[in-house]
Design an enzyme around this catalytic site. Sequence first.
Site, PDB file in Angstrom:
ATOM      1  CG  ASP A  10      -1.786   1.231   1.343  1.00 48.87           C
ATOM      2  OD1 ASP A  10      -2.341   1.635   0.307  1.00 48.87           O
ATOM      3  OD2 ASP A  10      -1.919   1.800   2.444  1.00 48.87           O
ATOM      4  CB  SER A  11       0.186   4.762  -0.655  1.00 45.48           C
ATOM      5  OG  SER A  11      -1.013   4.792   0.093  1.00 45.48           O
ATOM      6  CB  CYS A  73      -3.306   0.576  -2.372  1.00 44.32           C
ATOM      7  SG  CYS A  73      -3.298   2.313  -2.831  1.00 44.32           S
ATOM      8  CD  GLU A 152      -0.677   7.075   6.492  1.00 45.40           C
ATOM      9  OE1 GLU A 152       0.489   7.273   6.878  1.00 45.40           O
ATOM     10  OE2 GLU A 152      -1.068   5.967   6.068  1.00 45.40           O
ATOM     11  CB  CYS A 186      -9.507   4.614   0.483  1.00 45.90           C
ATOM     12  SG  CYS A 186      -7.946   5.075   1.238  1.00 45.90           S
ATOM     13  CG  HIS A 188      -5.305   5.074   4.693  1.00 43.61           C
ATOM     14  ND1 HIS A 188      -4.690   4.539   3.595  1.00 43.61           N
ATOM     15  CD2 HIS A 188      -4.323   5.592   5.476  1.00 43.61           C
ATOM     16  CE1 HIS A 188      -3.384   4.735   3.698  1.00 43.61           C
ATOM     17  NE2 HIS A 188      -3.136   5.363   4.826  1.00 43.61           N
TER      18      HIS A 188
HETATM   19  N1  DGL Z   1      -4.569   3.312   1.007  1.00 42.28           N
HETATM   20  C1  DGL Z   1      -4.709   4.139  -0.169  1.00 42.28           C
HETATM   21  C2  DGL Z   1      -5.923   3.672  -0.960  1.00 42.28           C
HETATM   22  O1  DGL Z   1      -6.532   2.681  -0.603  1.00 42.28           O
HETATM   23  C3  DGL Z   1      -4.916   5.580   0.129  1.00 42.28           C
HETATM   24  C4  DGL Z   1      -3.776   6.379   0.548  1.00 42.28           C
HETATM   25  C5  DGL Z   1      -3.182   7.215  -0.545  1.00 42.28           C
HETATM   26  O2  DGL Z   1      -3.790   8.170  -1.036  1.00 42.28           O
HETATM   27  O3  DGL Z   1      -2.082   6.903  -0.895  1.00 42.28           O
HETATM   28  O4  DGL Z   1      -6.291   4.295  -1.919  1.00 42.28           O
END
Ligand code: DGL
Length: 271
Positions: A10-11, A73, A152, A186, A188
Site C-alpha cells: 500500500d502507499s 490500496c 495517517e 480506500c 485507510h
Molecule cells: N490506502 C490508499 C488507498 O486505498 C490511500 C492512501 C493514498 O492516497 O495513498 O487508496
Amino acid sequence: MDKRPIGVFDSGLGGLTAVRELRRILPGEDIIYFGDTGRIPYGTRSRETILRYARQDIAFLLSKGVKYLMAACGTVSSTYPAEEAAALPVPYTGVVSAAVEGAVQATRTGKVGVIGTSATIRSGSYVRLLEEKLPDARITALACPLFVPLVENGFADDHGGVAGIVARQYLEPILQADVDTLILGCTHYPLLAPVIRKITGPDVTLIDPGAQAARAARKALLALGLDSGRETGGSARYYVSDDPEGFSDSAAFFLGDYAGGPVEQIRIETY
Ligand code: DGL
C-alpha cells in the site's frame, strides 16, 4: 502447498487493514508487507506516477520471492491495468472486485455509495464494476481526500472533533442518496468506520475493502493450491520507504491483536 510468503503493499499504513484480516483467517501464512511511507499519498497523484510507484512496489515484493501479490490500496487497484497484472509471474489481486462483490451481496435497495481517494473516484473503477454486476443500481461516488491524512496523523478516533466534522460534510450526499451500503473504497477508511457509522447510522452496511480482499485471497490461494498447508505459526515482516521509527506504534493501531514483526527501511526507487 507453497510455503513462500504472500506479498501485500500500500502507499502507507492503510493496507494493514488487509494484513490484519489475512493474519486472522490465514494464521499459518507468512506475510511480507511494503508500505510506501516515504511517498504517500498516492491518491492525489497522476495516473503515470501511481503506475510507476505500483511497478516498483511490485518489483520489490517479487524480489522477496512472494507467491501471491495483493495491492491493498484502492488507488493502485483502480489504476494498475488488468493486462499488466495478468502478465505478472504470480497471481495478483487488488481490492476493487472483492469490495464490489461484498456490496452486491449486502445491498437490498441497489442504492450503493462509494468513497475513495481522488484518483480512485476519477478512475471510475468501482462504479464501472458495480454497474456491470448491478445494472439497476443507483450509485453515488465521492472523493474524500482529507480522510487519508486524518488517519495517517492519528485523528481516526477523534469522533466529536475534526474527523467527525470532515466526515459529516463529505458524507452529506451519501445521506441524501439514502444508500443502504457504503463501500469504504480506500484501505485507510475502515479506521474511520466508527466515525462514519455515527453519521450513516446502523442500517447502512459498511464494506471494508482490505478485509474483503483478504477473504478473496484466501479462497484464491486454496483454489490454486498455493496455501502453506500450515494452520499456525505464520509470520509478518514489514518494509517501509521512510524512517521506520514510530511505525510499530502506528501499525499496532491498524493491526490490533495481530501487531508485531520486524520493520526495515528500503530504497524503493532502486526497484
Ligand atoms: N490506502 C490508499 C488507498 O486505498 C490511500 C492512501 C493514498 O492516497 O495513498 O487508496
